[in-house]
Design an enzyme around this catalytic site. Sequence first.
Site, PDB file in Angstrom:
ATOM      1  N   TYR A 141       0.846  -1.198   0.000  1.00  0.00           N
ATOM      2  CA  TYR A 141       0.000   0.000   0.000  1.00  0.00           C
ATOM      3  C   TYR A 141       0.879   1.245   0.000  1.00  0.00           C
ATOM      4  O   TYR A 141       1.676   1.452   0.924  1.00  0.00           O
ATOM      5  CB  TYR A 141      -0.892  -0.009   1.257  1.00  0.00           C
ATOM      6  CG  TYR A 141      -1.970   1.039   1.258  1.00  0.00           C
ATOM      7  CD1 TYR A 141      -3.248   0.725   0.812  1.00  0.00           C
ATOM      8  CD2 TYR A 141      -1.732   2.334   1.701  1.00  0.00           C
ATOM      9  CE1 TYR A 141      -4.261   1.685   0.810  1.00  0.00           C
ATOM     10  CE2 TYR A 141      -2.733   3.296   1.704  1.00  0.00           C
ATOM     11  CZ  TYR A 141      -3.995   2.972   1.257  1.00  0.00           C
ATOM     12  OH  TYR A 141      -4.987   3.918   1.251  1.00  0.00           O
ATOM     13  N   ASP A 236       8.628   2.828   2.185  1.00  0.00           N
ATOM     14  CA  ASP A 236       7.420   3.539   2.576  1.00  0.00           C
ATOM     15  C   ASP A 236       7.253   3.321   4.075  1.00  0.00           C
ATOM     16  O   ASP A 236       6.819   2.257   4.522  1.00  0.00           O
ATOM     17  CB  ASP A 236       6.226   2.996   1.784  1.00  0.00           C
ATOM     18  CG  ASP A 236       4.921   3.679   2.158  1.00  0.00           C
ATOM     19  OD1 ASP A 236       4.856   4.270   3.252  1.00  0.00           O
ATOM     20  OD2 ASP A 236       3.972   3.614   1.356  1.00  0.00           O
ATOM     21  N   LYS A 264       1.566  10.012   9.086  1.00  0.00           N
ATOM     22  CA  LYS A 264       0.917   9.576  10.339  1.00  0.00           C
ATOM     23  C   LYS A 264       1.577  10.172  11.597  1.00  0.00           C
ATOM     24  O   LYS A 264       1.279  11.292  11.955  1.00  0.00           O
ATOM     25  CB  LYS A 264       0.861   8.049  10.395  1.00  0.00           C
ATOM     26  CG  LYS A 264       0.154   7.490   9.121  1.00  0.00           C
ATOM     27  CD  LYS A 264      -0.519   6.186   9.313  1.00  0.00           C
ATOM     28  CE  LYS A 264      -1.010   5.613   7.986  1.00  0.00           C
ATOM     29  NZ  LYS A 264      -2.428   5.474   7.847  1.00  0.00           N
TER      30      LYS A 264
HETATM   31  C1  LIG Z   1       2.195   2.245   4.009  1.00  0.00           C
HETATM   32  C2  LIG Z   1       1.299   3.407   3.654  1.00  0.00           C
HETATM   33  N1  LIG Z   1       1.722   4.272   2.716  1.00  0.00           N
HETATM   34  C3  LIG Z   1       0.982   5.334   2.364  1.00  0.00           C
HETATM   35  C4  LIG Z   1      -0.229   5.583   2.946  1.00  0.00           C
HETATM   36  C5  LIG Z   1      -1.053   6.753   2.500  1.00  0.00           C
HETATM   37  O1  LIG Z   1      -1.097   7.736   3.480  1.00  0.00           O
HETATM   38  P1  LIG Z   1      -2.283   8.802   3.503  1.00  0.00           P
HETATM   39  O2  LIG Z   1      -3.529   8.060   3.900  1.00  0.00           O
HETATM   40  O3  LIG Z   1      -1.840   9.828   4.472  1.00  0.00           O
HETATM   41  O4  LIG Z   1      -2.387   9.329   2.103  1.00  0.00           O
HETATM   42  C6  LIG Z   1      -0.715   4.719   3.931  1.00  0.00           C
HETATM   43  C7  LIG Z   1      -2.008   4.965   4.572  1.00  0.00           C
HETATM   44  O5  LIG Z   1      -2.495   4.213   5.384  1.00  0.00           O
HETATM   45  C8  LIG Z   1       0.064   3.589   4.274  1.00  0.00           C
HETATM   46  O6  LIG Z   1      -0.382   2.683   5.176  1.00  0.00           O
END
Ligand SMILES: Cc1ncc(COP(=O)(O)O)c(C=O)c1O
Length: 433
Positions: A141, A236, A264
């Site tokens: 993700y 990430d 986050k």
């Molecule tokens: C691993 C990861 N990357 C990126 C994101 C995207 O972040 P945002 O929801 O702030 O766009 C998330 C969101 O949960 C995530 O879990």
Amino acid sequence: MTTRKMGDSEQALVEIARRVLPAGGFGNMPQETIIREGRGGRVWDVSGNEYVDYLLGSGPMLVGHAHPEVNAAVIEQVGRGSTFFANNEYGILLAAEICEAMPCAEQVRFASSGTEADAYAMRLARAWTGKSKILKFEGGYHGMSDYALQSLWPSRAGNSEAAVADSAGIPASVGGEMLVCPYNDLEAAKQLIHKYKDELAGVIVEPMQRLIPPAKGFLEGLRALTSEYKIALIFDEVVTGFRLAYGGGQEYYGVTPDICTLGKVIGGGYPLSAIAGKAEIMAHFDMAKVGTAGFMPQVGTLSGNPIAAIAGLASLKILKRPGAYEKIHATGRAVWAALDKALKEAGIPAIVLGEPVMFDAIFTTRGSITDYRGTLDQDKAMSKRFNDAARANGVFKSDGKIYISLAHDEKDVADTAAAFTLAAKVAAEAVPA
Ligand SMILES: Cc1ncc(COP(=O)(O)O)c(C=O)c1O
């Protein structure tokens, strides 16, 4: 066997939501629960029902909701204005703290969401290498951009190198720039990296993909392969940053990427994200260093917002205190054990997967899961029954992940264990004969 009661005002809000919001919600949790407030490790809905909260706003509230020190810092800044579109003290200090904490970070650029940070990180890999393709792992993700929404939830039978778009509205050409590979399969990654080394700009990976920890040697192997061909290794760390350890997944697993993305926790519950990396790579945000051809413009109205930055700094100060991570991990181990016990006692086939700071049950008869394919035959109906029953009995969690906070205490753990026992019974009894 449910305790949750829904009052008239919550019901009225649900009805308004169904009228004015597509699918009746913001696209995240079930629409029937409307949260009014949170304190520490708990949240309350509009009807006054209390829950132990393991959603934590999908992760940001690692120090707990409405932490008095975070609130005091925010209030201090609110009185002085909320956004300036110019450098501010707290954004600068937060960038310095990230550089100190994250092994890969020599410089930092802010954005507002994880989606944006990941999209910029992939572009940065392209700008640095002059190549265009990005390799991601199936089920990984990385937000909601056209590039990230490739082979996130594919239901097709194979997991070949071609990506499949997960959303309507994504041009087919985008998929042509993405390659996909099973997580934890270093041999498959190696073959793809060798085959596409001249086109591959970056490899983006969640160091711990969703609930699946990296196999021994997997991240190290990616590090070695990407270094060999000047391919940017992007971690990430939107979820793992400052959570698995103060220095994120890179510290916890001991592998340093070229670029990482953060979100986050660093915004302390306010919108803030970051791209961090080696100065040589981050130079692409600086026209004076790379000239117009190599320059990557990156502008956002709220980037580095002072309220988010001061909230993030206050949260990091709390997390940096001795014993903070030991406490979060210990609480997590206790909740993990309670979940495992409840499911075993109810005879529900499942494995609890993750790391102590974030994990969940996958309802499966498999003995282990190492990639996205391994999650496909899980019993989703059982998962829904268990999680609905947990929420109805005072545990607020998504169907996908339990996030542990520093604020969760022994009473939270004891109440959770009782709720899990009830929820497991409800879920097991409801199994059709
Ligand atoms: C691993 C990861 N990357 C990126 C994101 C995207 O972040 P945002 O929801 O702030 O766009 C998330 C969101 O949960 C995530 O879990």
